[in-house]
Design a protein around this motif. Structure first.
Motif, PDB file in Angstrom:
ATOM      1  N   THR A  76       0.833  -1.215   0.000  1.00 47.33           N
ATOM      2  CA  THR A  76       0.000   0.000   0.000  1.00 47.33           C
ATOM      3  C   THR A  76       0.861   1.257   0.000  1.00 47.33           C
ATOM      4  O   THR A  76       0.548   2.233  -0.690  1.00 47.33           O
ATOM      5  N   GLU A  77       1.956   1.256   0.751  1.00 44.14           N
ATOM      6  CA  GLU A  77       2.849   2.418   0.774  1.00 44.14           C
ATOM      7  C   GLU A  77       3.493   2.638  -0.581  1.00 44.14           C
ATOM      8  O   GLU A  77       3.625   3.784  -1.045  1.00 44.14           O
ATOM      9  N   LEU A  78       3.922   1.555  -1.236  1.00 43.27           N
ATOM     10  CA  LEU A  78       4.511   1.701  -2.569  1.00 43.27           C
ATOM     11  C   LEU A  78       3.503   2.214  -3.580  1.00 43.27           C
ATOM     12  O   LEU A  78       3.846   3.009  -4.468  1.00 43.27           O
ATOM     13  N   PHE A  79       2.250   1.758  -3.446  1.00 42.47           N
ATOM     14  CA  PHE A  79       1.208   2.227  -4.360  1.00 42.47           C
ATOM     15  C   PHE A  79       0.999   3.739  -4.215  1.00 42.47           C
ATOM     16  O   PHE A  79       0.819   4.450  -5.221  1.00 42.47           O
ATOM     17  N   GLU A  80       1.035   4.248  -3.006  1.00 41.27           N
ATOM     18  CA  GLU A  80       0.840   5.687  -2.779  1.00 41.27           C
ATOM     19  C   GLU A  80       2.097   6.477  -3.133  1.00 41.27           C
ATOM     20  O   GLU A  80       2.005   7.627  -3.570  1.00 41.27           O
ATOM     21  N   THR A  81       3.271   5.883  -2.916  1.00 43.47           N
ATOM     22  CA  THR A  81       4.516   6.617  -3.177  1.00 43.47           C
ATOM     23  C   THR A  81       4.696   6.891  -4.664  1.00 43.47           C
ATOM     24  O   THR A  81       5.085   7.994  -5.064  1.00 43.47           O
ATOM     25  N   TYR A  82       4.407   5.900  -5.496  1.00 42.45           N
ATOM     26  CA  TYR A  82       4.617   6.028  -6.944  1.00 42.45           C
ATOM     27  C   TYR A  82       3.327   6.413  -7.670  1.00 42.45           C
ATOM     28  O   TYR A  82       3.096   6.003  -8.812  1.00 42.45           O
TER      29      TYR A  82
END
Length: 797
Positions: free
Chosen positions: A729-735
């Motif tokens: 989820t963090e990677l989805f929001e970061t990129y």
């Protein structure tokens, strides 16, 4: 027998009650007033009769002109027409004198033969009546009697009076009209005509004076609040500015200034009203000064809030004040400033007086048709929830929101319910009688004191316990038990609101917010409601009326329930796995790309937290379908999906089967089958990773290469720490690629040549890059598989 009234003795008068004496005195005074009033009426009637008789002119048979000298009439010298008195009989002369004393004789028309007491005829016309009315003559000014104290004589009481001349009303009216005409003439003088520049300069000057006055008052209050608390009233009076040129701006400035002042000088505790006993008690000067300051502060704060509320009501009801100083258009701006001030006070002073009143004002405005005002109120409530550590303010807001939703029959905006997602509730009191949550401080009982302590020790112990209780009451940080009770009560109200909507308004636009809220707080629901709630969620999914996002929230809510306290229940949620597996291909690079975040949360709860209840066939089927989905979505979604696949390969054994070309068992892979347990996913391979390894996004390439190597935790194919330590989820929001911008940005290439054509070459390169990015985004959104094939062919070429 002669009845004589005896005079009461002095002792009898003493025994008489005071009420009786007062009543007698009142009756006596009333009789005197009535007699005086009756006497004044008779005098008035007599004066009117005399005045009426004097002002009317008699019409004898032979017209003669008379003069008015005092109160007597004298005839002119017309001896030939008049009859000498010595030729009249004594009886006739006496009759004429008697008739002269009567007013009817003077006012009667002598030419008529009718008697005095004759009635008016009914057939008499209006014109004849008007003609018979005598004309009035100029008379002397009226005389009004002033009654003086009477004189008592042997003959009796002699009343005394003095005539007072009455001013001529007509003359006074004429003088008044003349004065009015003079003033009108004076006012009719033309005012100096100002040019637009002069008017603007005059307005700026007035506005500057008001600003300086507001600043002076505010600085005086902030410098010494105790001494200058009365200046708050003077500053608050400027909310009623009457100059139409600067009224709107001045009122806005005063609203904001008062809001900042109250935020600065308000104490960190709630001021309670003093009791009668406390008011009667003598205190020191410092204490009395503090009491006066607190009382003045609370009263002015109350009046200020009432002014803000009235401003909002006037705008809502489209009411204009009597003065018409401010137009209806300006009322909206004033109302917006008033709402901003209330929102600031709601967040800044949750502990101070009248906070519940502010909540009652703000919460209905969250559902206001005006988008700006509703957003202001929603953001204020969110801030209040985030910073409320104890829970008092949150509980008050939740109660009012629940009443608003129920009172309006669930016809409110979804944003009103979405604020519940910002509540800081992570744990609640599941068992009411649990004593191990926060043990209270135990004091010795009376029997223990008497048994173990001496008399002097008991006395000291009593004083010590009293002091400890006072310290506990004044302590700022509340106990954990009290906090849990507040959170439990708050969450109960939230769940009651959610369950009412699920039961009575399933087709309401509030349903997505309800499902999202259940997905967040489902692990805190009581176990008794699990079965019924799961049945309702499954029926909502099976109905087909939900959108894809709403169905995802249903799945997330169900697995939050089962992953928390639902572990003790023997329930296999296969139908929820099947639903998610069946609908994964509904996602794409268009509008549903944002729903990938909810899918990643569902996968985390369904597999990572329930890995012991998931079979290998189910994990293989999801791994294969997610790899296919990674080709159809935007890069941030592909990174999140590949991060989830990495967790699969590290959590479940034998996931490396899909990295070989050899089949494992009988059957052929059925990619279109909706049952993950029977699609034979073990007989396929993750060929999608080779396409993703040639993706244009560098992070996607890293993840694809890492998975092809078997997702190792160490060695050559290991991921960098900044990628491996983050969740999907963090990677989805970061990129995230909002606005179709490349994330991370592409590094600019420094030009090698510095000749005249270098600028043109750089311009061409930029245009080509823009067209390439646009082509990439369109191709990925609509034909991802063809694009991957194109990339493969180009790389081979």
């Amino acid at each position: 027998r002669k009845n004589t009234k005896r005079v009461p003795s002095f002792r009898k008068l003493l025994r008489t009650s005071q009420i009786k004496l007062d009543n007698k005195l009142k009756n006596k005074q009333y009789k005197q007033k009535s007699a005086a009033k009756k006497y004044r009426k008779e005098q008035k009637k007599l004066r009117e009769a005399v005045r009426d008789a004097i002002s009317r002119k008699p019409f004898p048979l032979e017209e003669s002109k008379k003069k008015q000298v005092g109160k007597k009439w004298e005839e002119k010298e017309e001896e030939e027409d008049a009859l000498p008195l010595d030729m009249m009989d004594e009886d006739d002369l006496k009759l004429m004198e008697d008739l002269a004393q009567k007013a009817s004789f003077l006012t009667r028309d002598l030419s008529s033969n009718e008697p005095v007491h004759v009635k008016k005829r009914k057939h008499e016309s209006v014109i004849e009546k008007y003609e018979k009315v005598p004309r009035r003559l100029q008379t002397e000014p009226e005389k009004e009697l002033i009654h003086l104290l009477p004189i008592k004589d042997k003959s009796g009481i002699i009343p005394q009076a003095v005539e007072k001349p009455v001013l001529n009303v007509a003359h006074d009216e004429e003088e008044d009209t003349e004065d009015m005409e003079e003033t009108e003439d004076f006012n009719e003088e033309p005012l100096p005509v100002l040019t637009p520049e002069e008017m603007a300069a005059q307005r700026r000057q007035k506005l500057q004076e008001r600003k300086m006055h507001i600043a002076a008052l505010a600085s005086a209050i902030l410098s010494e609040p105790d001494s200058n608390i009365k200046k708050l009233k003077e500053l608050r009076a400027m909310l009623m500015e009457q100059d139409p040129n600067v009224a709107v701006i001045v009122r806005k400035l005063v609203m904001v200034s008062l809001m900042e002042i109250f935020k600065d000088i308000a104490p960190s505790y709630k001021i309670r009203p003093l009791t009668e006993a406390e008011k009667a008690t003598k205190v020191k000067k410092e204490t009395q000064k503090l009491r006066e300051f607190e009382e003045g502060l609370v009263s002015q704060y109350k009046f200020y809030l009432e002014n803000l509320e009235q401003t909002i009501k006037d705008w809502k009801q489209r009411k204009l004040k009597k003065s018409n100083v401010i137009s209806l258009k300006a009322y909206k701006g004033l109302a917006e400033v008033a709402v901003k001030c209330l929102c600031e006070l709601l967040v800044a002073l949750p502990h101070f007086n009248f906070h519940n009143n502010i909540i009652v004002l703000i919460v209905p405005l969250m559902n206001d048709p005006s988008k700006m005002i509703s957003e202001l109120c929603v953001e204020a409530v969110k801030k209040l929830f985030k910073q409320d550590k104890l829970g008092y303010a949150s509980l008050g807001v939740v109660k009012v929101i629940s009443g608003l939703v129920r009172g309006r029959n669930y016809d409110v905006r979804p944003e009103v319910l979405k604020v519940f997602l910002h509540l800081r509730i992570k744990e609640v009191e599941l068992q009411k009688d649990s004593e191990d949550i926060a043990p209270k401080k135990k004091f010795m009982t009376y029997k223990e004191k008497r048994k173990n302590l001496s008399r002097m020790q008991r006395k000291w112990k009593k004083a010590e316990e009293k002091l400890e209780r006072e310290l506990l009451e004044a302590e700022a940080s509340e106990s954990k038990e009290k906090k849990l009770k507040l959170h439990t009560e708050t969450l109960n109200i939230v769940f009651v609101t959610y369950f009412r909507i699920l039961k009575k308004a399933q087709k309401s636009p509030l349903l997505p917010a309800v499902l999202e809220g259940l997905a967040k707080f489902a692990h805190l629901i009581n176990v008794e409601f699990f079965d019924d709630l799961l049945i309702v969620l499954h029926s909502l999914i099976a109905s087909g009326d939900l959108s894809y996002r709403e169905s995802l929230h249903c799945v997330l809510s169900a697995f939050h329930i089962l992953s928390g306290q639902g572990d003790v229940l023997n329930i296999d949620p296969m139908k929820f796995y099947t639903h998610l597996y069946r609908t994964l291909f509904s996602l794409h690079a268009g509008g549903t790309n944002e729903d990938i975040g909810i899918v990643l949360q569902c996968l985390d709860v369904m597999f990572a937290k329930r890995r012991k209840q998931v079979s290998q066939q189910r994990a293989l089927a999801f791994l294969k379908r997610l790899s296919i989905l990674a080709l159809h979505v935007l890069p941030n979604s592909s990174i999140g999906i590949l991060a989830t696949n990495r967790v699969f390969m590290q959590t479940f054994p034998r996931m490396d089967l899909l990295l070989d070309n050899e089949s494992q068992g009988s059957g052929v892979y059925l990619p279109e089958l909706d049952e993950p347990e029977h699609c034979n996913a073990q007989n396929t391979a993750l060929w999608e990773l080779h396409l993703l390894q040639r993706h244009y996004h560098p992070t996607v390439q890293k993840f694809a290469s890492h998975l092809i190597a078997g997702a190792p935790t160490e060695g050559s194919g290991v991921l960098p720490l900044d990628l491996s330590q983050r969740s999907a989820t963090e990677l989805f929001e970061t990129y995230c690629m909002k606005g179709m911008t490349f994330n991370p940005p592409v590094a600019s290439v420094t030009p090698r040549r510095k000749d005249t054509f270098s600028q043109m070459d750089s311009f061409v390169d930029e245009e080509l890059n823009k067209q390439l990015q646009q082509h990439i985004s369109e191709t990925v959104a609509h034909k991802p598989l063809d694009f991957a094939k194109h990339l493969k062919e180009s790389s081979l070429a």
